[in-house]
Design an enzyme around this catalytic site. Structure first.
Site, PDB file in Angstrom:
ATOM      1  N   TRP A   1      36.300  34.073  35.276  1.00 41.71           N
ATOM      2  CA  TRP A   1      37.152  35.220  35.582  1.00 41.71           C
ATOM      3  C   TRP A   1      38.324  35.150  34.608  1.00 41.71           C
ATOM      4  CZ3 TRP A   1      41.640  35.320  39.388  1.00 41.71           C
ATOM      5  CH2 TRP A   1      42.056  36.639  39.642  1.00 41.71           C
TER       6      TRP A   1
ATOM      7  N   ASP B   1      38.370  27.611  43.381  1.00 44.30           N
ATOM      8  CA  ASP B   1      38.695  29.022  43.521  1.00 44.30           C
ATOM      9  C   ASP B   1      37.641  29.620  44.443  1.00 44.30           C
ATOM     10  OD1 ASP B   1      39.373  31.644  43.335  1.00 44.30           O
ATOM     11  OD2 ASP B   1      39.136  31.810  41.162  1.00 44.30           O
TER      12      ASP B   1
ATOM     13  N   LYS C   1      37.411  40.180  49.216  1.00 44.36           N
ATOM     14  CA  LYS C   1      36.005  40.609  49.271  1.00 44.36           C
ATOM     15  C   LYS C   1      35.409  40.418  50.658  1.00 44.36           C
ATOM     16  CE  LYS C   1      36.928  40.482  45.034  1.00 44.36           C
ATOM     17  NZ  LYS C   1      36.708  40.829  43.674  1.00 44.36           N
TER      18      LYS C   1
HETATM   19  N1  PMP Z   1      39.023  34.321  41.593  1.00 43.77           N
HETATM   20  C1  PMP Z   1      37.911  34.943  41.241  1.00 43.77           C
HETATM   21  C2  PMP Z   1      36.823  34.162  40.602  1.00 43.77           C
HETATM   22  C3  PMP Z   1      37.765  36.306  41.475  1.00 43.77           C
HETATM   23  O1  PMP Z   1      36.632  36.912  41.108  1.00 43.77           O
HETATM   24  C4  PMP Z   1      38.807  37.014  42.102  1.00 43.77           C
HETATM   25  C5  PMP Z   1      38.673  38.468  42.373  1.00 43.77           C
HETATM   26  N2  PMP Z   1      38.344  39.242  41.276  1.00 43.77           N
HETATM   27  C6  PMP Z   1      39.955  36.300  42.451  1.00 43.77           C
HETATM   28  C7  PMP Z   1      40.025  34.957  42.186  1.00 43.77           C
HETATM   29  C8  PMP Z   1      41.173  36.836  43.137  1.00 43.77           C
HETATM   30  O2  PMP Z   1      41.260  38.126  43.449  1.00 43.77           O
HETATM   31  P1  PMP Z   1      42.399  38.633  44.409  1.00 43.77           P
HETATM   32  O3  PMP Z   1      43.706  38.262  43.802  1.00 43.77           O
HETATM   33  O4  PMP Z   1      42.185  40.099  44.460  1.00 43.77           O
HETATM   34  O5  PMP Z   1      42.200  37.962  45.725  1.00 43.77           O
END
Ligand code: PMP
Length: 402
Positions: free
Chosen positions: A133, A215, A251
């Site tokens: 990411w 993560d 999600k």
């Molecule tokens: N880590 C990963 C690998 C992700 O895909 C995402 C969402 N795209 C996030 C962290 C964090 O997203 P958010 O800040 O929207 O919770």
């Protein structure tokens, strides 16, 4: 002249630029496979019914007000989040050597983690997977980490995990380096290590004295079972590692814009809890003072109420099985069409994303000629596929490849 005159235009953020291009595209059919959000089979965003119901009950609850939360967030939420990821019967929770702090979704958890590691533990070296990411790099770079490295992860030829490459690269990391690991549903490849591979990764991280930072943005969303999706984290905890987990509820609760997250800290002993907690409190105080309550209240109520929790479990089962169904269908259609190449990886991958293996030229054809929007790396969001557009997408991929 203006004091702003020398500010340079920055580069666009690819996913958001693609979504804008998709919106502006007047052609039909068109398909958005770029941004990472769930869509129903009708191609619509989905508010989980259990979330809607809980929102209504919170909105009409006269005992709830809008006072500030504590700096580290809503206690009932952080406890439930930590239990969700480590397991209610986790040895680290029992021994009171794990705790959570509320964060601004997963991104905020990563940023607070990075700031703590940089300032308090004087870390400046981080390793993330290649690919990963893209925000991992930015978060740690912005924090001040000076040694930003990637480890091999994806074998583009074999379209599978490059475990040997990964281990070889991590073997070169200096002791104390922060290693970012995707707990499940690796973004962008959709390819996770097997349990056996995780054991080898843990062996190396232990031997080299590296620091694992998980993560966890897709717990429950990958397999439909939150326990199964947390297997790797719990395995590391059971082996006695000190580690961080950065959790996002974007999600798995469909609460993208509400920014619900948690940073779980696992320690060797509870003796370090208060100093760590106080330093993270000061960090957050200087960053944004305290977190928003809305989404955390929803997640807390759902996770702490057995009947609601069961409804949530049914929702994530529904989302994850629709995605698996789309994987099966897409592969079947490509095989049926006789599209050159092997497409087994699409069903071997898990979670929201698939690394299709399409190259930049093929991606450009899909966007320009078929109005199908995806990242130039060939990553697609499986949720953008549905029974109404999958035939169209499969034929377009076939055409782009042949
Ligand atoms: N880590 C990963 C690998 C992700 O895909 C995402 C969402 N795209 C996030 C962290 C964090 O997203 P958010 O800040 O929207 O919770």
């Amino acid at each position: 002249s203006s004091i702003y005159a020398d500010v340079q235009q920055g580069p666009a953020i690819e996913v958001f630029a693609l979504t804008q291009a998709f919106r502006d595209d007047v052609n039909t059919p068109k398909v958005n496979l770029s941004v990472g959000a769930y869509r129903t089979d009708e191609g619509q965003p989905w508010v989980l019914p259990v979330v809607r119901k809980t929102e209504v009950s919170i909105a009409t609850d006269e005992t709830i007000n809008h006072e500030y939360l504590p700096v580290t967030g809503l206690d009932t939420f952080t406890r439930a989040a930590t239990e969700l990821v480590l397991g209610a019967d986790s040895i680290a929770i029992k021994e009171k050597r794990a705790f959570g702090v509320q964060t601004i979704s997963g991104t905020g958890a990563l940023r607070v983690a990075a700031e703590f590691l940089f300032r308090q533990l004087k870390r400046n070296t981080v390793y993330y997977s290649n690919p990963t990411w893209e925000n991992h790099h930015k978060i740690f770079a912005d924090t001040g980490f000076t040694s930003l490295n990637s480890y091999r992860y994806w074998d583009q030829n074999k379209r599978q995990l490059d475990l040997e490459g990964m281990l070889a690269d991590l073997d070169k990391a200096p002791a104390g380096a922060v290693i970012i690991l995707h707990a499940c549903a690796h973004n962008p490849t959709g390819m996770d290590p097997t349990q056996d591979q995780w054991k080898k990764i843990a062996d190396l991280i232990e031997r080299k004295q590296l620091f694992p930072l998980f993560d966890s943005a897709y717990q429950g969303f990958a397999s439909g079972d939150p326990d199964l999706d947390a297997w790797a984290i719990r395995y590391f905890v059971d082996r006695g590692f000190e580690l961080f987990v950065c959790q996002s509820f974007a999600k798995n609760f469909g609460l993208y814009c509400e920014r619900v997250g948690n940073l779980t800290i696992v320690q060797r002993s509870g003796a370090t809890r208060d100093p760590i907690h106080s330093q993270i409190t000061l960090l957050i105080r200087g960053l944004y003072s305290n977190p928003p309550a809305y989404g955390a209240r929803i997640v807390s109520k759902v996770l702490n109420t057995p009947a609601l929790r069961q409804e949530w479990m049914d929702c994530i089962k529904g989302m994850s099985s629709r995605i698996r169904e789309m994987r099966k269908l897409l592969r079947e259609k490509l095989v049926e069409l006789g599209t050159p190449g092997n497409w087994d990886h699409i069903v071997n991958q898990i979670g929201m994303f698939s690394y299709t293996g399409l190259n930049e030229k093929q991606v450009a054809v899909l966007i320009k000629e078929y109005h199908i929007y995806l990242l130039k790396t060939g990553r697609i969001n499986m949720c953008g596929l549905n029974t109404g557009n999958i035939e169209y997408v499969a034929k377009a991929i076939h055409a782009a490849v042949t």
